[in-house]
Write a protein that holds these residues in place. Structure first.
Motif, PDB file in Angstrom:
ATOM      1  N   UNK A  62       0.693  -1.315   0.021  1.00  0.00           N
ATOM      2  CA  UNK A  62       0.109  -0.015   0.009  1.00  0.00           C
ATOM      3  C   UNK A  62       0.879   1.246   0.024  1.00  0.00           C
ATOM      4  N   UNK A  63       2.140   1.134   0.149  1.00  0.00           N
ATOM      5  CA  UNK A  63       3.010   2.320   0.293  1.00  0.00           C
ATOM      6  C   UNK A  63       3.587   2.661  -1.312  1.00  0.00           C
ATOM      7  N   UNK A  64       3.581   4.136  -1.388  1.00  0.00           N
ATOM      8  CA  UNK A  64       4.116   4.695  -2.571  1.00  0.00           C
ATOM      9  C   UNK A  64       5.609   4.821  -2.448  1.00  0.00           C
ATOM     10  N   UNK A  65       6.043   4.688  -3.414  1.00  0.00           N
ATOM     11  CA  UNK A  65       7.588   4.708  -3.557  1.00  0.00           C
ATOM     12  C   UNK A  65       8.372   6.247  -3.293  1.00  0.00           C
ATOM     13  N   UNK A  66       9.232   6.523  -2.870  1.00  0.00           N
ATOM     14  CA  UNK A  66       9.786   7.835  -2.807  1.00  0.00           C
ATOM     15  C   UNK A  66      10.320   8.218  -4.025  1.00  0.00           C
ATOM     16  N   UNK A  67      10.862   7.486  -4.769  1.00  0.00           N
ATOM     17  CA  UNK A  67      11.573   7.888  -6.065  1.00  0.00           C
ATOM     18  C   UNK A  67      10.538   8.682  -6.965  1.00  0.00           C
ATOM     19  N   UNK A  68      10.750   9.923  -7.624  1.00  0.00           N
ATOM     20  CA  UNK A  68      10.050  10.505  -8.163  1.00  0.00           C
ATOM     21  C   UNK A  68      10.312  10.531  -9.678  1.00  0.00           C
ATOM     22  N   UNK A  69       9.393  10.790 -10.477  1.00  0.00           N
ATOM     23  CA  UNK A  69       9.737  10.748 -11.992  1.00  0.00           C
ATOM     24  C   UNK A  69       9.769  12.069 -12.358  1.00  0.00           C
ATOM     25  N   UNK A  70      11.022  12.512 -12.806  1.00  0.00           N
ATOM     26  CA  UNK A  70      11.408  13.900 -13.056  1.00  0.00           C
ATOM     27  C   UNK A  70      11.656  14.067 -14.556  1.00  0.00           C
ATOM     28  N   UNK A  84       3.882   7.699   2.148  1.00  0.00           N
ATOM     29  CA  UNK A  84       2.470   7.717   1.755  1.00  0.00           C
ATOM     30  C   UNK A  84       1.803   6.337   1.626  1.00  0.00           C
ATOM     31  N   UNK A  85       0.682   6.001   2.226  1.00  0.00           N
ATOM     32  CA  UNK A  85       0.090   5.052   2.040  1.00  0.00           C
ATOM     33  C   UNK A  85      -1.413   5.135   1.774  1.00  0.00           C
ATOM     34  N   UNK A  86      -1.892   3.999   1.103  1.00  0.00           N
ATOM     35  CA  UNK A  86      -3.507   4.414   0.822  1.00  0.00           C
ATOM     36  C   UNK A  86      -3.920   2.974   1.030  1.00  0.00           C
ATOM     37  N   UNK A  87      -4.725   2.789   2.319  1.00  0.00           N
ATOM     38  CA  UNK A  87      -5.404   1.791   2.811  1.00  0.00           C
ATOM     39  C   UNK A  87      -6.918   1.583   1.991  1.00  0.00           C
ATOM     40  N   UNK A  88      -6.767   0.750   1.134  1.00  0.00           N
ATOM     41  CA  UNK A  88      -7.965   0.423   0.400  1.00  0.00           C
ATOM     42  C   UNK A  88      -8.025  -1.090  -0.106  1.00  0.00           C
ATOM     43  N   UNK A  89      -9.336  -1.740  -0.192  1.00  0.00           N
ATOM     44  CA  UNK A  89      -9.324  -3.034  -0.551  1.00  0.00           C
ATOM     45  C   UNK A  89      -8.751  -2.971  -2.063  1.00  0.00           C
ATOM     46  N   UNK A  90      -8.690  -1.927  -2.762  1.00  0.00           N
ATOM     47  CA  UNK A  90      -8.048  -1.854  -4.151  1.00  0.00           C
ATOM     48  C   UNK A  90      -6.635  -1.390  -4.266  1.00  0.00           C
ATOM     49  N   UNK A  91      -6.079  -1.666  -2.994  1.00  0.00           N
ATOM     50  CA  UNK A  91      -4.587  -1.309  -3.169  1.00  0.00           C
ATOM     51  C   UNK A  91      -4.375   0.125  -3.192  1.00  0.00           C
ATOM     52  N   UNK A  92      -3.257   0.567  -3.885  1.00  0.00           N
ATOM     53  CA  UNK A  92      -2.813   1.758  -4.274  1.00  0.00           C
ATOM     54  C   UNK A  92      -3.835   2.406  -5.342  1.00  0.00           C
ATOM     55  N   UNK A  93      -4.745   1.678  -5.849  1.00  0.00           N
ATOM     56  CA  UNK A  93      -5.648   2.280  -6.901  1.00  0.00           C
ATOM     57  C   UNK A  93      -6.480   3.313  -6.420  1.00  0.00           C
ATOM     58  N   UNK A  94      -6.635   4.532  -7.207  1.00  0.00           N
ATOM     59  CA  UNK A  94      -7.594   5.616  -6.632  1.00  0.00           C
ATOM     60  C   UNK A  94      -9.108   5.090  -6.391  1.00  0.00           C
ATOM     61  N   UNK A  96     -11.685   2.172  -5.608  1.00  0.00           N
ATOM     62  CA  UNK A  96     -12.593   2.784  -4.564  1.00  0.00           C
ATOM     63  C   UNK A  96     -11.684   3.634  -3.573  1.00  0.00           C
ATOM     64  N   UNK A  97     -12.369   4.755  -3.185  1.00  0.00           N
ATOM     65  CA  UNK A  97     -11.745   5.550  -2.182  1.00  0.00           C
ATOM     66  C   UNK A  97     -11.556   4.786  -0.829  1.00  0.00           C
ATOM     67  N   UNK A  98     -10.337   5.087  -0.096  1.00  0.00           N
ATOM     68  CA  UNK A  98      -9.932   4.590   1.065  1.00  0.00           C
ATOM     69  C   UNK A  98      -9.590   5.659   2.083  1.00  0.00           C
ATOM     70  N   UNK A  99      -8.466   5.121   2.730  1.00  0.00           N
ATOM     71  CA  UNK A  99      -7.896   5.744   3.740  1.00  0.00           C
ATOM     72  C   UNK A  99      -6.316   6.389   3.324  1.00  0.00           C
ATOM     73  N   UNK A 100      -6.188   7.655   3.295  1.00  0.00           N
ATOM     74  CA  UNK A 100      -4.837   8.031   2.873  1.00  0.00           C
ATOM     75  C   UNK A 100      -4.064   8.630   3.804  1.00  0.00           C
TER      76      UNK A 100
END
Length: 229
Positions: A62-70, A84-94, A96-100
């Motif tokens: 559920x954790x987003x990488x620190x690396x940026x696309x520059x 950054x982490x998104x707690x959702x049954x769909x993982x990091x997908x936007x 359905x909405x979850x808890x960020x």
């Protein structure tokens, strides 16, 4: 959990945002990342008491990488100085909405809702649902437990979109393209990670009616499939 080592690490990364610095402090990064993972695991356990499906989640996924696309950015800093982490049954997908959860020195916050703007179908679904369930929208966003904590921050049009009645009672809500709420978190609130998890879970629980409303609107939405190579 021990004392917070996440923000001190992120503060130094913000001030020394280079590949060389990160390489020299890889061990500290791993330790801070592990603590953030533990925070997510604790939040999943607390929220899962009422939402058992969350208990199946793997916090690490559920954790987003620190690396940026520059490639297309004037800012060539290689890392985002935030966990950054998104707690959702769909993982990091936007959807359905979850808890960020967004932890950054001087800029931490808890988020909810759906960043629908990249998906025209999703935007239309939410707007149409608001039109059909306007009073419920008002009940949720006007609740005494909602207004003191959350601010709407999603992308928004200046005018009511074409095809919708500007006189509609919830016309202001129709201007949004992403329906996102945030609750700011002071750095001091993160000093004790365990206590923070308890308070963050309480805030996330207050988001549930808002998330549920939007997710109901989007129950038939399908994420676009990436073309096969």
């Amino acid at each position: 959990m021990t004392e917070n080592i996440m923000l001190p690490f992120l503060t130094e990364l913000r001030d020394n945002n280079t590949l060389d610095w990160m390489h020299a402090h890889k061990d500290r990064y791993q330790q801070a990342l592990q603590q953030f993972t533990e925070v997510l695991e604790r939040l999943i356990a607390l929220l899962g008491e009422d939402e058992p499906a969350l208990l199946l989640l793997d916090a690490k996924r559920l954790i987003s990488r620190l690396n940026r696309d520059t490639r297309f950015s004037h800012d060539k800093s290689p890392y985002t100085a935030a966990f950054r982490g998104h707690i959702s049954t769909a993982g990091k997908l936007p959807i359905p909405g979850g808890y960020y959860l967004h932890l950054a020195p001087g800029g931490s916050f808890l988020g909810g809702g759906v960043p629908a703007a990249p998906f025209a179908d999703a935007v239309s679904m939410v707007r149409d649902y608001i039109c059909a369930h306007g009073s419920e929208w008002d009940e949720i966003t006007g609740a005494p437990a909602f207004q003191p904590h959350f601010t709407m921050v999603g992308e928004k049009l200046k005018n009511v979109p074409r095809g919708y009645d500007p006189a509609f009672p919830q016309a202001e809500a129709l201007k949004y393209k992403s329906w996102i709420i945030e609750c700011p978190i002071a750095d001091e609130a993160l000093a004790d990670p365990e206590a923070f998890c308890q308070s963050a879970a309480d805030i996330f629980r207050l988001m549930r009616p808002f998330n549920a409303y939007l997710n109901t609107a989007l129950r038939d939405f399908q994420m676009p499939q990436r073309p096969k190579k």
